[in-house]
Design a protein around this motif. Structure first.
Motif, mmCIF file in Angstrom:
data_model
loop_
_atom_site.group_PDB
_atom_site.id
_atom_site.type_symbol
_atom_site.label_atom_id
_atom_site.label_comp_id
_atom_site.label_asym_id
_atom_site.label_seq_id
_atom_site.Cartn_x
_atom_site.Cartn_y
_atom_site.Cartn_z
ATOM 1 N N VAL A 54 0.840 -1.204 0.000
ATOM 2 C CA VAL A 54 0.000 0.000 0.000
ATOM 3 C C VAL A 54 0.871 1.249 0.000
ATOM 4 C CG1 VAL A 54 -1.706 1.315 1.333
ATOM 5 C CG2 VAL A 54 -1.960 -1.163 1.067
ATOM 6 N N ALA A 55 1.962 1.230 0.771
ATOM 7 C CA ALA A 55 2.872 2.378 0.796
ATOM 8 C C ALA A 55 3.463 2.628 -0.585
ATOM 9 C CB ALA A 55 3.976 2.153 1.822
ATOM 10 N N ARG A 56 3.841 1.570 -1.284
ATOM 11 C CA ARG A 56 4.391 1.694 -2.629
ATOM 12 C C ARG A 56 3.373 2.319 -3.586
ATOM 13 N NH1 ARG A 56 7.284 2.799 -6.993
ATOM 14 N NH2 ARG A 56 6.999 1.340 -8.721
ATOM 15 N N LEU A 57 2.152 1.841 -3.548
ATOM 16 C CA LEU A 57 1.145 2.307 -4.497
ATOM 17 C C LEU A 57 0.668 3.722 -4.193
ATOM 18 C CD1 LEU A 57 -0.943 -0.970 -4.911
ATOM 19 C CD2 LEU A 57 0.901 -0.117 -6.362
ATOM 20 N N THR A 58 0.525 4.045 -2.909
ATOM 21 C CA THR A 58 0.085 5.397 -2.555
ATOM 22 C C THR A 58 1.192 6.427 -2.736
ATOM 23 O OG1 THR A 58 0.523 4.925 -0.213
ATOM 24 C CG2 THR A 58 -1.749 4.639 -0.988
ATOM 25 N N ALA A 59 2.457 6.007 -2.608
ATOM 26 C CA ALA A 59 3.558 6.926 -2.889
ATOM 27 C C ALA A 59 3.586 7.284 -4.370
ATOM 28 C CB ALA A 59 4.895 6.309 -2.477
ATOM 29 N N ALA A 60 3.268 6.304 -5.205
ATOM 30 C CA ALA A 60 3.242 6.537 -6.649
ATOM 31 C C ALA A 60 2.033 7.362 -7.067
ATOM 32 C CB ALA A 60 3.245 5.204 -7.386
ATOM 33 N N ASP A 61 0.943 7.244 -6.307
ATOM 34 C CA ASP A 61 -0.281 7.991 -6.610
ATOM 35 C C ASP A 61 -0.874 8.495 -5.295
ATOM 36 O OD1 ASP A 61 -2.666 9.045 -7.427
ATOM 37 O OD2 ASP A 61 -3.497 7.187 -8.231
ATOM 38 N N PRO A 62 -0.412 9.678 -4.823
ATOM 39 C CA PRO A 62 -0.887 10.195 -3.531
ATOM 40 C C PRO A 62 -2.385 10.480 -3.488
ATOM 41 C CG PRO A 62 1.125 11.313 -4.224
ATOM 42 C CD PRO A 62 0.649 10.507 -5.398
ATOM 43 N N SER A 63 -3.030 10.586 -4.649
ATOM 44 C CA SER A 63 -4.468 10.845 -4.660
ATOM 45 C C SER A 63 -5.300 9.575 -4.477
ATOM 46 C CB SER A 63 -4.869 11.522 -5.971
ATOM 47 O OG SER A 63 -4.761 10.617 -7.061
ATOM 48 N N LEU A 64 -4.619 8.428 -4.432
ATOM 49 C CA LEU A 64 -5.325 7.149 -4.313
ATOM 50 C C LEU A 64 -6.031 7.070 -2.960
ATOM 51 C CD1 LEU A 64 -5.604 4.448 -5.928
ATOM 52 C CD2 LEU A 64 -3.650 3.618 -4.622
ATOM 53 N N GLY A 65 -7.335 6.868 -2.977
ATOM 54 C CA GLY A 65 -8.090 6.721 -1.738
ATOM 55 C C GLY A 65 -7.925 5.320 -1.182
ATOM 56 N N VAL A 66 -7.805 5.194 0.132
ATOM 57 C CA VAL A 66 -7.579 3.896 0.770
ATOM 58 C C VAL A 66 -8.716 3.576 1.744
ATOM 59 C CG1 VAL A 66 -6.047 2.526 2.237
ATOM 60 C CG2 VAL A 66 -5.072 4.113 0.567
ATOM 61 N N VAL A 67 -9.288 2.394 1.583
ATOM 62 C CA VAL A 67 -10.261 1.837 2.527
ATOM 63 C C VAL A 67 -9.600 0.633 3.188
ATOM 64 C CG1 VAL A 67 -12.511 0.711 2.783
ATOM 65 C CG2 VAL A 67 -12.241 2.612 1.175
ATOM 66 N N TYR A 68 -9.631 0.580 4.501
ATOM 67 C CA TYR A 68 -8.961 -0.510 5.222
ATOM 68 C C TYR A 68 -9.981 -1.367 5.953
ATOM 69 C CZ TYR A 68 -5.874 -2.986 8.440
ATOM 70 O OH TYR A 68 -5.212 -3.956 9.136
ATOM 71 N N ARG A 69 -9.794 -2.688 5.850
ATOM 72 C CA ARG A 69 -10.649 -3.634 6.565
ATOM 73 C C ARG A 69 -9.765 -4.689 7.222
ATOM 74 N NH1 ARG A 69 -15.977 -5.626 6.841
ATOM 75 N NH2 ARG A 69 -16.729 -3.963 5.469
ATOM 76 N N GLU A 79 -12.346 -7.242 13.030
ATOM 77 C CA GLU A 79 -13.786 -7.126 12.782
ATOM 78 C C GLU A 79 -14.224 -8.233 11.842
ATOM 79 O OE1 GLU A 79 -15.395 -2.960 12.388
ATOM 80 O OE2 GLU A 79 -13.286 -2.572 11.926
ATOM 81 N N PRO A 80 -14.273 -9.474 12.327
ATOM 82 C CA PRO A 80 -14.600 -10.599 11.447
ATOM 83 C C PRO A 80 -16.052 -10.584 10.990
ATOM 84 C CG PRO A 80 -14.468 -11.336 13.722
ATOM 85 C CD PRO A 80 -14.013 -9.906 13.713
ATOM 86 N N LEU A 81 -16.237 -10.997 9.763
ATOM 87 C CA LEU A 81 -17.590 -11.238 9.264
ATOM 88 C C LEU A 81 -18.028 -12.620 9.737
ATOM 89 C CD1 LEU A 81 -16.918 -9.959 5.670
ATOM 90 C CD2 LEU A 81 -18.531 -8.905 7.260
ATOM 91 N N PRO A 82 -19.314 -12.823 10.009
ATOM 92 C CA PRO A 82 -19.754 -14.145 10.457
ATOM 93 C C PRO A 82 -19.660 -15.164 9.334
ATOM 94 C CG PRO A 82 -21.645 -12.732 10.052
ATOM 95 C CD PRO A 82 -20.434 -11.868 9.931
ATOM 96 N N HIS A 83 -19.605 -16.432 9.705
ATOM 97 C CA HIS A 83 -19.631 -17.477 8.691
ATOM 98 C C HIS A 83 -20.953 -17.423 7.934
ATOM 99 C CE1 HIS A 83 -15.831 -19.216 9.697
ATOM 100 N NE2 HIS A 83 -16.162 -19.311 10.963
ATOM 101 N N ALA A 84 -20.924 -17.889 6.723
ATOM 102 C CA ALA A 84 -22.030 -17.689 5.809
ATOM 103 C C ALA A 84 -23.300 -18.411 6.249
ATOM 104 C CB ALA A 84 -21.634 -18.154 4.413
ATOM 105 N N THR A 85 -24.376 -17.673 6.245
ATOM 106 C CA THR A 85 -25.737 -18.198 6.343
ATOM 107 C C THR A 85 -26.569 -17.368 5.365
ATOM 108 O OG1 THR A 85 -26.440 -16.635 8.059
ATOM 109 C CG2 THR A 85 -25.445 -18.723 8.817
ATOM 110 N N PRO A 86 -27.745 -17.816 4.974
ATOM 111 C CA PRO A 86 -28.554 -16.972 4.088
ATOM 112 C C PRO A 86 -28.798 -15.577 4.658
ATOM 113 C CG PRO A 86 -29.417 -19.190 4.090
ATOM 114 C CD PRO A 86 -28.333 -19.163 5.142
#
Length: 203
Positions: A32-47, A52-59
């Motif tokens: 991420v540091a490499r890519l954002t250094a090359a493009d400082p305008s790149l927006g970053v969303v972190y998960r 913050e785990p998602l639950p195991h799949a159910t309908p």
């Protein structure tokens, strides 16, 4: 999770349960540091799938866009899908646990493989990937070495799984690998992966 505004968006996913001791987390941060250094305008969303785990799949836990949800679905799951759909670049930390990906990462994958959104079946039964415009870079951390095709076929279900999953939705993922972590080669494996991250094509 955090985000900044930009014309292009990078989705940063970590799944290791090891916190600061994690090799894959260090490598995704370097990518991420490499890519954002090359493009400082790149927006970053972190998960962070371990924090913050998602639950195991159910309908009921599927995104509302998934046919199994009956149009209702889970808000957190829908958000995970929407993040993926909105991202131009996805950087994923994928340690190999017991020869496969962490269950936390698998739960996230269950949210992004959605008929009509990331893949579709044609009239002839063939699958069409619908997410082909994205760049996916996987920081893969493994305890052993899996260059031998026999070993890969027998016991490697992380890289092979992720290649298949993303190929299914139309993406050819890139891999930055740190191998031999549990075989006394942690430092050299990490150094090599960080070097590869720094040399990634920025576009």
């Amino acid at each position: 999770m955090s985000a900044t505004s930009s014309n292009r968006t990078l989705l940063h996913i970590d799944s290791s349960i090891l916190g600061g001791h994690s090799v894959s987390r260090q490598v995704t941060a370097a990518i991420v540091a490499r890519l954002t250094a090359a493009d400082p305008s790149l927006g970053v969303v972190y998960r962070d799938l371990a924090a913050e785990p998602l639950p195991h799949a159910t309908p009921a836990s599927m995104p509302a866009d998934h046919p199994l949800s009956g149009g209702k679905g889970d808000a957190a799951s829908q958000q995970a899908l929407d993040e993926f759909l909105a991202a131009d670049i996805v950087v994923i930390g994928a340690p190999m646990y017991n020869f496969s990906v962490p269950t936390q990462l698998r739960a996230w994958i269950d949210r992004i493989l959605v008929p009509g959104k990331t893949f579709a079946y044609g009239a002839d039964g063939k699958v069409a990937g619908l997410a082909g415009g994205k760049r996916v870079i996987v920081a893969l951390a493994r305890g052993g070495h899996y260059g031998d095709p026999v070993a890969t076929e027998a016991g490697e279900h992380a890289e092979t799984y992720l290649r298949w999953v993303f190929g299914f939705i139309g993406i050819e993922p890139e891999f930055v690998k740190a191998d031999g972590i549990a075989a006394g080669q942690r430092e050299s494996a990490l150094e090599g992966a960080l070097r590869s991250a720094a040399e990634l094509q920025a576009a």
